[in-house]
Write a protein that holds these residues in place. Structure first.
Motif, PDB file in Angstrom:
ATOM      1  N   ASP B  47       0.831  -1.206   0.000  1.00  0.00           N
ATOM      2  CA  ASP B  47       0.000   0.000   0.000  1.00  0.00           C
ATOM      3  C   ASP B  47       0.867   1.259   0.000  1.00  0.00           C
ATOM      4  OD1 ASP B  47      -2.364   1.374  -0.091  1.00  0.00           O
ATOM      5  OD2 ASP B  47      -2.787   1.210   2.056  1.00  0.00           O
ATOM      6  N   SER B  48       1.996   1.176  -0.645  1.00  0.00           N
ATOM      7  CA  SER B  48       2.931   2.310  -0.625  1.00  0.00           C
ATOM      8  C   SER B  48       2.443   3.488  -1.454  1.00  0.00           C
ATOM      9  CB  SER B  48       4.309   1.865  -1.124  1.00  0.00           C
ATOM     10  OG  SER B  48       4.864   0.953  -0.202  1.00  0.00           O
ATOM     11  N   ALA B  49       1.520   3.250  -2.399  1.00  0.00           N
ATOM     12  CA  ALA B  49       0.979   4.375  -3.159  1.00  0.00           C
ATOM     13  C   ALA B  49       0.091   5.240  -2.274  1.00  0.00           C
ATOM     14  CB  ALA B  49       0.192   3.878  -4.368  1.00  0.00           C
ATOM     15  N   ALA B  50      -0.432   4.648  -1.191  1.00  0.00           N
ATOM     16  CA  ALA B  50      -1.215   5.443  -0.230  1.00  0.00           C
ATOM     17  C   ALA B  50      -0.273   6.182   0.698  1.00  0.00           C
ATOM     18  CB  ALA B  50      -2.155   4.544   0.570  1.00  0.00           C
ATOM     19  N   THR B  51       0.639   5.435   1.305  1.00  0.00           N
ATOM     20  CA  THR B  51       1.696   6.068   2.084  1.00  0.00           C
ATOM     21  C   THR B  51       2.835   5.074   2.203  1.00  0.00           C
ATOM     22  OG1 THR B  51       2.141   7.508   3.990  1.00  0.00           O
ATOM     23  CG2 THR B  51       1.064   5.421   4.465  1.00  0.00           C
ATOM     24  N   PRO B 236       8.467   9.618  -6.021  1.00  0.00           N
ATOM     25  CA  PRO B 236       9.070   8.577  -5.162  1.00  0.00           C
ATOM     26  C   PRO B 236       9.586   7.360  -5.930  1.00  0.00           C
ATOM     27  CG  PRO B 236       6.868   9.184  -4.399  1.00  0.00           C
ATOM     28  CD  PRO B 236       7.032   9.737  -5.765  1.00  0.00           C
ATOM     29  N   ASN B 237       9.197   7.214  -7.191  1.00  0.00           N
ATOM     30  CA  ASN B 237       9.453   5.945  -7.870  1.00  0.00           C
ATOM     31  C   ASN B 237      10.252   6.044  -9.165  1.00  0.00           C
ATOM     32  OD1 ASN B 237       7.762   4.308  -6.011  1.00  0.00           O
ATOM     33  ND2 ASN B 237       6.160   5.652  -6.774  1.00  0.00           N
ATOM     34  N   LEU B 238      10.444   7.252  -9.662  1.00  0.00           N
ATOM     35  CA  LEU B 238      11.153   7.458 -10.933  1.00  0.00           C
ATOM     36  C   LEU B 238      12.154   8.597 -10.764  1.00  0.00           C
ATOM     37  CD1 LEU B 238       8.176   7.686 -13.486  1.00  0.00           C
ATOM     38  CD2 LEU B 238       9.770   5.773 -13.246  1.00  0.00           C
ATOM     39  N   PRO B 239      13.204   8.613 -11.574  1.00  0.00           N
ATOM     40  CA  PRO B 239      14.013   9.830 -11.595  1.00  0.00           C
ATOM     41  C   PRO B 239      13.163  10.934 -12.239  1.00  0.00           C
ATOM     42  CG  PRO B 239      15.067   7.997 -12.807  1.00  0.00           C
ATOM     43  CD  PRO B 239      13.664   7.595 -12.527  1.00  0.00           C
ATOM     44  N   VAL B 240      12.986  12.037 -11.539  1.00  0.00           N
ATOM     45  CA  VAL B 240      12.156  13.124 -12.075  1.00  0.00           C
ATOM     46  C   VAL B 240      12.942  14.430 -11.986  1.00  0.00           C
ATOM     47  CG1 VAL B 240      10.050  14.493 -11.797  1.00  0.00           C
ATOM     48  CG2 VAL B 240       9.969  12.010 -11.444  1.00  0.00           C
ATOM     49  N   ASP B 241      13.107  15.078 -13.110  1.00  0.00           N
ATOM     50  CA  ASP B 241      13.738  16.393 -13.167  1.00  0.00           C
ATOM     51  C   ASP B 241      12.661  17.365 -13.648  1.00  0.00           C
ATOM     52  OD1 ASP B 241      15.038  18.747 -14.114  1.00  0.00           O
ATOM     53  OD2 ASP B 241      16.935  17.655 -14.189  1.00  0.00           O
ATOM     54  N   LEU B 242      12.080  18.102 -12.706  1.00  0.00           N
ATOM     55  CA  LEU B 242      10.908  18.922 -13.047  1.00  0.00           C
ATOM     56  C   LEU B 242      11.238  20.031 -14.044  1.00  0.00           C
ATOM     57  CD1 LEU B 242       9.237  18.987  -9.523  1.00  0.00           C
ATOM     58  CD2 LEU B 242       8.403  17.767 -11.550  1.00  0.00           C
ATOM     59  N   PRO B 243      12.352  20.783 -13.862  1.00  0.00           N
ATOM     60  CA  PRO B 243      12.655  21.801 -14.873  1.00  0.00           C
ATOM     61  C   PRO B 243      12.916  21.183 -16.246  1.00  0.00           C
ATOM     62  CG  PRO B 243      13.878  22.226 -12.850  1.00  0.00           C
ATOM     63  CD  PRO B 243      13.244  20.872 -12.697  1.00  0.00           C
ATOM     64  N   ALA B 244      13.547  20.012 -16.284  1.00  0.00           N
ATOM     65  CA  ALA B 244      13.811  19.374 -17.576  1.00  0.00           C
ATOM     66  C   ALA B 244      12.507  18.927 -18.225  1.00  0.00           C
ATOM     67  CB  ALA B 244      14.753  18.188 -17.394  1.00  0.00           C
ATOM     68  N   LEU B 245      11.557  18.458 -17.401  1.00  0.00           N
ATOM     69  CA  LEU B 245      10.244  18.099 -17.949  1.00  0.00           C
ATOM     70  C   LEU B 245       9.596  19.327 -18.573  1.00  0.00           C
ATOM     71  CD1 LEU B 245       8.322  15.827 -15.392  1.00  0.00           C
ATOM     72  CD2 LEU B 245       9.109  15.211 -17.687  1.00  0.00           C
ATOM     73  N   GLY B 246       9.783  20.464 -17.911  1.00  0.00           N
ATOM     74  CA  GLY B 246       9.247  21.711 -18.440  1.00  0.00           C
ATOM     75  C   GLY B 246       7.887  22.098 -17.888  1.00  0.00           C
ATOM     76  N   VAL B 247       7.504  21.510 -16.741  1.00  0.00           N
ATOM     77  CA  VAL B 247       6.220  21.910 -16.151  1.00  0.00           C
ATOM     78  C   VAL B 247       6.376  23.244 -15.437  1.00  0.00           C
ATOM     79  CG1 VAL B 247       5.265  19.609 -15.853  1.00  0.00           C
ATOM     80  CG2 VAL B 247       6.717  20.561 -14.064  1.00  0.00           C
ATOM     81  N   ALA B 413       3.768  -1.063  -4.991  1.00  0.00           N
ATOM     82  CA  ALA B 413       5.083  -1.414  -4.469  1.00  0.00           C
ATOM     83  C   ALA B 413       5.922  -0.175  -4.230  1.00  0.00           C
ATOM     84  CB  ALA B 413       5.790  -2.335  -5.451  1.00  0.00           C
ATOM     85  N   SER B 414       7.009  -0.377  -3.528  1.00  0.00           N
ATOM     86  CA  SER B 414       7.971   0.695  -3.318  1.00  0.00           C
ATOM     87  C   SER B 414       9.360   0.089  -3.423  1.00  0.00           C
ATOM     88  CB  SER B 414       7.744   1.333  -1.941  1.00  0.00           C
ATOM     89  OG  SER B 414       8.670   2.383  -1.731  1.00  0.00           O
ATOM     90  N   VAL B 415      10.348   0.898  -3.136  1.00  0.00           N
ATOM     91  CA  VAL B 415      11.732   0.441  -3.269  1.00  0.00           C
ATOM     92  C   VAL B 415      12.013  -0.773  -2.389  1.00  0.00           C
ATOM     93  CG1 VAL B 415      12.433   2.178  -1.568  1.00  0.00           C
ATOM     94  CG2 VAL B 415      14.143   1.183  -3.068  1.00  0.00           C
ATOM     95  N   TYR B 416      11.291  -0.883  -1.259  1.00  0.00           N
ATOM     96  CA  TYR B 416      11.573  -1.968  -0.300  1.00  0.00           C
ATOM     97  C   TYR B 416      10.753  -3.223  -0.555  1.00  0.00           C
ATOM     98  CZ  TYR B 416       7.735   0.846   1.529  1.00  0.00           C
ATOM     99  OH  TYR B 416       6.580   1.581   1.643  1.00  0.00           O
ATOM    100  N   THR B 417       9.909  -3.202  -1.589  1.00  0.00           N
ATOM    101  CA  THR B 417       9.065  -4.366  -1.885  1.00  0.00           C
ATOM    102  C   THR B 417       9.900  -5.430  -2.596  1.00  0.00           C
ATOM    103  OG1 THR B 417       7.255  -2.811  -2.165  1.00  0.00           O
ATOM    104  CG2 THR B 417       6.896  -5.050  -2.984  1.00  0.00           C
ATOM    105  N   THR B 418       9.603  -6.707  -2.290  1.00  0.00           N
ATOM    106  CA  THR B 418      10.344  -7.786  -2.951  1.00  0.00           C
ATOM    107  C   THR B 418       9.432  -8.536  -3.918  1.00  0.00           C
ATOM    108  OG1 THR B 418       9.778  -9.512  -1.354  1.00  0.00           O
ATOM    109  CG2 THR B 418      11.676  -8.120  -0.814  1.00  0.00           C
TER     110      THR B 418
END
Lengths: 159, 439
Positions: B47-51, B236-247, B413-418
């Motif tokens: 339930d990591s998408a919730a918290t 939390p789950n992807l490399p995100v560069d907000l200025p590069a995205l351009g939002v 899932a999150s980084v700690y999920t197997t």
């Protein structure tokens, strides 16, 4: 019996599959009618319930309960069991059953000590297991909330 | 601890997946993952998408702040005030760096919901005449349009509905395809010269689908509309560069980012934050206050009225740093494998995935229904096996209505999920219909 099996007793699963009172019914001329729509906003479960109250010199009686809704097995079964339980009862009885059922749901899985009260609830005592899961108590109470509100809207509780 | 020290051993490097030993080390950082539930069963937390759960360094950073540095920030000249301010601003730098932004482009908010509301109310205040000439670009007139999607979390829908109701702007939205992707087939009809704001989720919290960000941003840019990205599930789950995205703006929360509750961030391009009128007003966001009028501090302080959630911000900074040191490429690679394991539930008889079942452009967030069994009941049976999933509409009622269901169950899932946890989940899910006798 595991907690899960205590919760999903056969009587609950049976009622969920073959619910009593499903499908809104017409209320005959001369009876009081009340309808209520209740939702559980956390899960989207909903029920629309219609009560048919007959009034005569002896008092007011729930002549019929009919309802439509969608939701989990607990909310559907509880509404079904309640429909069976309250049909034909006078309004004082219904109020008493409502109180007992709420007490049962607040018992955190322990049930009630009062044998007379448990007898009165009949099949509804099968929901004792639900009361140990705080997130599910609302499911079991959804139909009861709709009944209470329907009765209030019918005018049968006035005076 | 300060955010200049390393908070964990560095990760496996670019592109590499976590090894078993690295994943074990990751899990060892999360105290809660060691507990049992429902009569001694190991916890399988999906339930990591919730918290998300939180690594020890985040919890320790909050304790350390209260034990060693606690003081009001940006006021007072004593040593503790200095150290508290330094920790608060270092956390801002850590969170900013994590999303490729400058520290002056990150506003602390109580969460992502508050961040999106902040933007919506800034438009509202500008429309009411506040903010002077600089705020002119944010003024809406009746007939202006705000574009969202039918896949939005309520937090990126209701604030825009309300903004429309206050200003006379009109809400428009993109639909969703049968496989849970955004339907941009009518892109040029929805985003037009009347569009002033385009707000959408980077990744759906229900379907796990990654939005076609470039296409939406290009369409918004063509008509000069501002873009607001709900980045809660992506950051939390992807490399995100907000200025590069351009939002133009983006919102994300701390508690989904392995950080504390009660804190989140609004990213805004610097020149936009500088032009925006304040929303919440009061102490700490002002320059000169007289009985007649007030001038406002530059951003980000302009948007941070009142005493801030300092310890939580410090915790969020450490959480971002923890992820950064592990490496978001490695996190994403690990979660791609988990997503591939998760979507295999579509092969279980009676299970229908709401969202894409292919693994391209999706994260490890999978919502589903089980024929003949309500989502609550599905969740209850899984819970009995120690498996925590979310049930309900996940704050996305319109999307559920689109698929004709009131509720779904969701595994995330999150980084700690197997992968073993996902296999245990699939096995338990395969037994649900038999339990309810609907096989």
């Amino acid at each position: 019996m595991s907690s899960l099996e205590q919760m999903y007793q056969a009587v609950i699963l049976d009622h969920a599959k073959h619910p009593v009172g499903r499908g809104l019914a017409e209320v005959p001329e001369g009876h009081l009618a009340g309808e209520s729509h209740q939702v559980n906003p956390t899960c989207g479960d909903e029920v629309t319930l219609r009560v048919d109250v007959s009034v005569d010199a002896a008092g007011s009686t729930v002549a019929a309960v009919s309802w439509e809704g969608q939701g989990c097995s607990i909310s559907q079964a509880s509404t079904s069991v309640m429909t069976e339980l309250v049909t034909g009862r006078d309004l004082a009885d219904v109020a008493r059953l409502d109180t007992i059922f709420h007490d049962l749901m607040s018992s955190r899985g322990k049930g009630l000590d009062d044998d007379e009260a448990l007898d009165a609830l009949g099949d509804a005592t099968a929901f004792t297991g639900v009361s140990q899961y705080p997130a599910r108590i609302k499911c079991a109470l959804l139909g009861w909330a709709a009944l209470k509100d329907s009765l209030a809207r019918s005018g049968a509780l006035a005076g | 601890m300060t955010t200049t020290d390393a908070v964990r051993p560095t990760g496996p490097g670019l592109g590499a997946v976590l090894s078993d030993a690295e994943l074990a080390a990751v899990r060892a950082d999360f105290p809660l993952l060691g507990r049992t539930v429902r009569g001694g069963r190991p916890l399988v937390y999906l339930d990591s998408a919730a918290t998300s759960q939180k690594p020890s360094v985040v919890l320790e950073a909050e304790v350390d702040f209260y034990e060693q540095r606690n003081a009001a920030v940006h006021r007072g000249a004593h040593q503790l005030a200095e150290e508290a301010t330094e920790a608060f601003e270092a956390a801002r730098e850590a969170v900013a760096a994590f999303v490729g932004a400058g520290a002056g482009e990150i506003v602390w908010t109580p969460g992502a919901t508050a961040a999106i509301n902040l933007v919506a109310y800034a438009f509202s205040n500008a429309t009411a005449g506040r903010g002077g000439a600089a705020a002119e670009p944010f003024r809406l007139v009746p007939g202006d349009e705000i574009v969202v999607t039918a896949a939005e979390h309520h937090a990126n829908l209701v604030p825009w509905q309300e903004l429309c109701a206050r200003t006379g702007a009109v809400l428009r939205w993109f639909g969703v395809t049968d496989d849970g992707r955004l339907d941009l087939s009518n892109l040029d009809e929805v985003i037009t010269e009347r569009t002033r704001v385009v707000a959408f989720a980077h990744v759906s919290n229900v379907t796990g689908a990654v939005a076609p960000v470039a296409e939406l941003l290009a369409a918004a840019r063509r008509v000069g509309a501002y873009t607001v990205l709900d980045a809660c599930q992506s950051v939390p789950n992807l490399p995100v560069d907000l200025p590069a995205l351009g939002v133009d703006f983006a919102a994300f929360s701390g508690h989904k980012l392995l950080g504390p509750t009660g804190v989140g961030a609004l990213y805004g391009r610097r020149e936009l934050l500088e032009a925006m009128p304040p929303v919440t007003t009061g102490g700490s966001m002002v320059e000169v206050v007289t009985m007649e009028a007030t001038t406002y501090a530059p951003p980000p302080q302009r948007f941070e009225a009142g005493t801030q959630m300092v310890a939580q911000a410090v915790g969020m900074g450490v959480a971002a740093q923890w992820l950064g040191e592990l490496g978001m490429e490695a996190v994403a690679a690990h979660e791609r494998e988990l997503a591939a394991e998760l979507v295999k539930i579509a092969e279980i008889p009676g299970v229908r995935v709401i969202g894409p079942v292919d693994t391209a452009d999706r994260l490890a967030v999978v919502s589903f229904v089980v024929d003949g069994v309500h989502a609550h009941d599905v969740g209850q049976v899984l819970d009995d096996r120690g498996i925590a999933v979310r049930v309900g509409h996940h704050c996305a009622q319109p999307l559920h209505r689109r698929f004709g269901v009131a509720a779904t169950a969701r595994a995330s899932a999150s980084v700690y999920t197997t992968a073993d946890e996902i296999i245990a989940f699939r096995e338990a899910l395969a037994g649900v219909r038999a339990f309810f006798g609907v096989d």
